[in-house]
Scaffold this active site. Sequence first.
Site: not given
Ligand SMILES: NC(=O)c1ccc[n+]([C@@H]2O[C@H](COP(=O)([O-])OP(=O)(O)OC[C@H]3O[C@@H](n4cnc5c(N)ncnc54)[C@H](OP(=O)(O)O)[C@@H]3O)[C@@H](O)[C@H]2O)c1
Length: 499
Positions: A240, A244
Amino acid sequence: MIGQLVSDAVAGYFRGKSILITGSTGYLGKVLLEKILRVQPDVKKLFLLVRAADIKSAKHRVETEVMGRAILRVLKEKLGNGFESFIQEKVCPLAGDIMYENLGLGPAKLRELLKEVDIIVNGAATTNFYERYDVAFEANVMGAKHICEFARRCSKLKMLLHVSTAYVAGEQDGILLEKAILMGETPRGRACLDVESELNLIKETRRELKARCCSEQAEKRTMKELGLKRAREFGWPNTYVFTKAMGEMLLGHLRGDLPVVIVRPSIITSVLKDPLPGWMEGIRTIDSFIVGYAKQALSIFLVDLDLIMDVIPGDMVVNAMMVAMAAHSEEQAQRIYHLTSSLRNPAPYAVLAESGHRYFLHNAPRSAAGKDPAVGLSRMRFFRTFRGFRAYMAIRFRLPLEALRLLNVALCGAFSRRYDELSRRYKYVMHIAELYAPYALFKGRFDDTNTETLRAGMADREQDDSSNGYYFGFDPKCIDWDDYFYRVHIPGVLKYLYD
Ligand SMILES: NC(=O)c1ccc[n+]([C@@H]2O[C@H](COP(=O)([O-])OP(=O)(O)OC[C@H]3O[C@@H](n4cnc5c(N)ncnc54)[C@H](OP(=O)(O)O)[C@@H]3O)[C@@H](O)[C@H]2O)c1
């Protein structure tokens, strides 16, 4: 930066703007779109790119997976009967996928968006640590490239905000700065990472697997192992964060003079206060420990309690994103922000362990027999090294498992099913411990000087007026971690687990 901002100006920035959001079906995406709609009802359009076969299923996904969630409740209550028509007018679901060029949009939609979009927020990502390398690469690397190419063609784009992660820094100690990752740069300082070669390696591996007529299961395992192997070779702990990091590299390399903001949150936790304290979705990193302990299925943990866990509530991440967009609109630069807490208000793992234990002592449900389960609540046991954890697991579980295997052989397979199940569970726990170890034993701290400057640019940052929804605070210093975990996060995780 446009001098001092006030919260009204941040909300005002989104008036009349069309915003393309990816990742809106995910956790952070929902917190963001809710906030924009609530603080700026005069936003022109929110285009939500979701993975779906067609527009009908895209609409269905948005209706059920986004609008139907508890986080939208405050807005629903505010708008009453007008909610449905407001959403109809403002929210436009699109069927697409960032792994494709032009985001998988058809020609007519593409033309419309290229003319219409003012702001792009790319929150979409595959967030699974142990994802297939090809899948993670397509979303997190090629996705960033496709978004960047799309953004460069938009005729009136003011800003591309890309959500990355603080852990693109890889396995490093010390103070980690908010600096761009240059093409080919790795945490180990080996400048031989070539994104193009990684893509070729993936294609080649896929070809070989196909030629060998591998089962789907074997192909999946091989691709997952490949991602982990490549990540570790270059100094990242998992597929992951490795992908990224490559996504960031490509973005920096391809953006030209496009205004780009990259936000790098650490571990995003439940909403602190705005709009629904404790709102969370799914079980993420530290939450698997909370849920495991709640079910009394886990009582041993691999974590050094003296180390700092870097967490940041979801609403603070969104506030910072919105302020950054307003502050850097149309600037032809790339800005990087750590949305983190480890330097400004460090929370040692010990705080979570203590507040967690106290929470479950006070809130454990009574058994049917009326017995106080707090009496039987197991005390958590912590291992500060992987070696110690592995030794304990070997004595406590691996040896009895080996005895069971021998007994099973002696009794002609009488315990085969039991043995297989226990063996699978043992391997799973060891695998999870290995995947999470780099976080539980992480010794780096994230510098947030840029973010502090952004905060200082908010003239009314001391005001805590969330009554009008114009609260854009993102200073982790205002968080009492023990209180947050005990009163907000742990109950929130348990309450919204199945939301
Ligand atoms: N959660 C954390 O602790 C955390 C920490 C640091 C950074 N981040 C970053 O924050 C962002 C959001 O994280 P999150 O926790 O909200 O993630 P999440 O709940 O896992 O959601 C990921 C989202 O990305 C979509 N997605 C994945 N692959 C895709 C593709 N090929 N085309 C279009 N959409 C796609 C998913 O759609 P589907 O519903 O279709 O799967 C979902 O809407 C990410 O970039 C992540 O790297 C998260």
